[in-house]
Design an enzyme around this catalytic site. Structure first.
Site, mmCIF file in Angstrom:
data_model
loop_
_atom_site.group_PDB
_atom_site.id
_atom_site.type_symbol
_atom_site.label_atom_id
_atom_site.label_comp_id
_atom_site.label_asym_id
_atom_site.label_seq_id
_atom_site.Cartn_x
_atom_site.Cartn_y
_atom_site.Cartn_z
ATOM 1 N N GLU A 25 0.824 -1.206 0.000
ATOM 2 C CA GLU A 25 0.000 0.000 0.000
ATOM 3 C C GLU A 25 0.861 1.261 0.000
ATOM 4 O O GLU A 25 0.453 2.299 -0.518
ATOM 5 C CB GLU A 25 -0.905 0.016 1.232
ATOM 6 C CG GLU A 25 -1.868 -1.168 1.310
ATOM 7 C CD GLU A 25 -2.494 -1.344 2.690
ATOM 8 O OE1 GLU A 25 -3.518 -2.046 2.771
ATOM 9 O OE2 GLU A 25 -1.948 -0.813 3.676
ATOM 10 N N ASP B 162 -12.741 -5.421 0.028
ATOM 11 C CA ASP B 162 -13.637 -6.574 0.120
ATOM 12 C C ASP B 162 -14.947 -6.155 0.776
ATOM 13 O O ASP B 162 -14.973 -5.242 1.603
ATOM 14 C CB ASP B 162 -12.983 -7.710 0.908
ATOM 15 C CG ASP B 162 -12.457 -7.263 2.262
ATOM 16 O OD1 ASP B 162 -13.172 -7.461 3.268
ATOM 17 O OD2 ASP B 162 -11.339 -6.714 2.330
#
Length: 268
Positions: A39, A226
């Site tokens: 990230e 998700d």
């Protein structure tokens, strides 16, 4: 509380004065705390930061610090690094708490940005790739069913308020719930629902706790990898979407940093 014979109250006055000065001068130092190197690295490249071997952190910790100047800002990106035994990213609340504490002491930032990925709830309007700014953060897996201890366990804290930034960049806002598990037990689900959370992660509330303790304003930027209340396995969906969602996260963080540049805390 009245000053003791050895305390004339000047320390409190000094702290108030420093806080006032921080709020009225342009932000100069940003600390980005990011749990996973996957990230972090696109932002390291975007801001042209370099890894600092002389990080100022305790000897032996795996924490990584990338630093440099971007426009009028001194930027530090700090990651907890890889677990020394297993070689995976040191995710979760313990690593997040420690790295936040160490980074604040070593780097003295004006503002903390915790950027990362998160699960989202479609029932609350979240979709894959959405980027949220957290309005409030709380824990969902610290259940202490004793009066007052129950509130301590939840640890609800308000993120630093940035109404102008939200309006200018048209960002989504939601409540963030934090726990140390990627999956969600029925007990966690009930607690997350009680927290009225739109997004869930594994670090935010821990970072908020330390930031509040040491009086450093913090904001939380989370991109949805998700759908927690969807029909796909969480781990599978997370890994499938990580790269694409990280790109969306990095774009949003870059826009936020550009907006922050040259502004005071009170202008956010």
């Amino acid at each position: 509380m009245a000053p003791t014979p050895h305390d004339d109250g000047s320390q409190g006055v000094k702290e108030e004065s420093m806080a006032s000065q921080t709020a009225t001068r342009p932000i100069s130092s940003l600390l980005l705390i990011i749990a996973m190197q996957t990230e972090a690295l696109p932002l390291v490249n975007k801001f042209q930061l370099t890894e600092d071997a002389d990080s100022g952190f305790p000897k032996g910790v795996p924490w990584l610090r990338y630093q440099g100047n971007y426009k009028d800002l001194k930027i530090n990106i700090v990651c907890p690094g890889k677990d020394t035994a297993l070689g995976v990213d040191s995710v979760g609340t313990i690593s997040a708490s420690l790295v936040t504490y160490g980074s604040i002491l070593a780097l003295q930032p004006d503002l903390i940005i915790n950027a990362g990925t998160a699960g989202g709830f479609k029932a609350k309007g979240a979709s894959i790739g959405d980027v949220f700014v957290a309005s409030d953060v709380a824990f969902h897996d610290r259940r202490i069913p004793i009066p007052v201890f129950d509130l301590y366990g939840v640890g609800l804290r308000q993120a630093f308020q940035t109404p102008n930034l939200l309006k200018e960049l048209n960002l989504k806002v939601g409540k963030l719930s934090t726990g140390d598990s990627l999956d969600m037990s029925p007990q966690d689900e009930a607690s997350i629902s009680a927290n009225d959370a739109t997004i869930k992660d594994m670090e935010g509330a821990a970072i908020a706790y330390v930031a509040d303790l040491l009086k450093v304003p913090a904001i939380f930027i989370k991109a949805v990898t998700d759908i927690t209340d969807g029909d796909k396995p969480t781990a599978e969906e997370f890994l499938q979407n990580l790269a694409a969602v990280t790109a969306a996260l990095d774009l949003a963080v870059t826009q936020i940093v550009d907006y922050i540049n040259g502004k005071r805390l009170s202008e956010l």
